[in-house]
Design an enzyme around this catalytic site. Structure first.
Site, short mmCIF file in Angstrom:
data_model
loop_
_atom_site.label_atom_id
_atom_site.label_comp_id
_atom_site.label_asym_id
_atom_site.label_seq_id
_atom_site.Cartn_x
_atom_site.Cartn_y
_atom_site.Cartn_z
N ARG A 1 0.85 -1.21 0.00
CA ARG A 1 0.00 0.00 0.00
C ARG A 1 0.87 1.24 0.00
NH1 ARG A 1 -2.26 -0.47 6.23
NH2 ARG A 1 -0.22 -0.40 7.26
N ASP B 1 7.98 -9.50 7.35
CA ASP B 1 7.97 -8.58 8.48
C ASP B 1 9.42 -8.14 8.67
OD1 ASP B 1 8.17 -7.40 11.03
OD2 ASP B 1 6.63 -8.68 11.89
N VAL B 2 9.71 -6.87 8.39
CA VAL B 2 11.10 -6.42 8.33
C VAL B 2 11.81 -6.48 9.67
CG1 VAL B 2 10.70 -4.95 6.33
CG2 VAL B 2 10.47 -3.97 8.64
N ASN C 1 11.54 0.40 2.19
CA ASN C 1 10.44 1.36 2.19
C ASN C 1 9.58 1.26 3.44
OD1 ASN C 1 8.30 3.14 0.72
ND2 ASN C 1 7.19 1.30 1.30
N TYR D 1 10.02 9.51 16.26
CA TYR D 1 10.02 9.14 14.85
C TYR D 1 11.24 9.69 14.12
CZ TYR D 1 8.58 9.38 9.91
OH TYR D 1 8.53 9.29 8.55
N LYS E 1 14.66 8.01 11.90
CA LYS E 1 14.98 8.34 10.51
C LYS E 1 16.39 8.91 10.40
CE LYS E 1 11.15 7.05 8.58
NZ LYS E 1 11.13 5.95 7.59
N THR F 1 -0.65 9.88 0.87
CA THR F 1 -1.01 8.55 1.35
C THR F 1 -1.77 8.74 2.66
OG1 THR F 1 1.01 8.30 2.69
CG2 THR F 1 1.13 7.62 0.37
#
Length: 248
Positions: free
Chosen positions: A16, A61-62, A88, A153, A157, A188
């Protein structure tokens, strides 16, 4: 981009959003695209929708080493190589630092940071044997221009930026390139829930929110031979958002 035809790419979190757009676009360019998704049925549904022989759904599942090993084995059995990896998969959370639980922070680290670590660690040996490969890590403008309430978050990153650059130095002599894409607001569910685009995007330099395919197009460039002298590169795709907003 003719250099992409027949190449094999793994895209994580690709059932998605931005990942789905990458699958659709890269497959349209003739790549064999591995649709990695935590829920296998979601990956299979997208593969059925695309209806092409060059998409391959897998459960991934990363955050799980076993899933990465299973994915590696399945892809090598099917295609015999991996030309590109797009890390991603990611999750987002907006909450003040003092209100962020340790469990929530650890979940962000597991998906956004450790997921990239495991992906690169699993796929680099394959690319080393091939003496060629492209790794593309989807990060965020939050890594260098964080919004209020994104301390947890943004820190994950920023960690991926440092990891990517250090890895680029490490694997460059093996013919492997590692590059970074920093999306800004992309249409998105993460940035525009239920398709509702926040008004402030109209005041950005380009006057609109970005589209998922616009990230996919940059992914294609970095996966292709056209970017053969790019490694450790950070490409910002934000419509000028981090430059500032207009007053009119």
């Amino acid at each position: 981009m003719n250099s992409l035809k027949g190449k094999v790419v793994i895209v994580t979190g690709s059932s998605r959003g931005q990942g789905e757009a990458q699958v659709r676009y890269l497959s349209s360019l003739g790549m064999h695209v591995v649709i990695g998704a935590r829920v296998l049925e979601d990956a299979k549904k997208l593969a059925d929708e695309i209806g092409e022989d060059n998409v391959f759904p897998i459960e991934l599942d990363v955050t799980r080493e076993k899933d990465w090993q299973n994915a590696k084995d399945a892809v090598l059995d099917r295609f015999g190589k991996v030309d590109a990896l797009v890390n991603n998969a990611g999750i987002y959370q907006n909450s003040p630092l003092i209100n962020t639980s340790l469990a929530d922070y650890q979940k962000l680290i597991q998906v956004n940071q450790i997921g990239v670590f495991l992906g690169m660690q699993t796929i680099i040996p394959i690319m080393s044997e091939q003496k060629k490969g492209s790794i593309i890590n989807i990060v965020s403008i939050s890594a260098f221009a964080p919004l209020d309430g994104t301390a947890a978050y943004a820190s994950t990153k920023a960690a991926v930026v440092a990891m990517s650059k250090a890895t680029a130095v490490e694997v460059g002599p093996k013919g492997i390139r590692v590059n970074i894409i920093h999306p800004g607001g992309i249409k998105t569910n993460m940035a525009a829930p239920d398709g509702e685009v926040p008004d402030f995007y109209s005041n950005t330099p380009l006057g609109r929110i970005g589209l998922p395919q616009e990230i996919a197009q940059v992914v294609a460039f970095l996966a292709s031979d056209e970017s053969s002298y790019c490694t450790g590169t950070e490409i910002v795709v934000d419509g000028g958002l981090t430059l500032g907003t207009r007053l009119d």
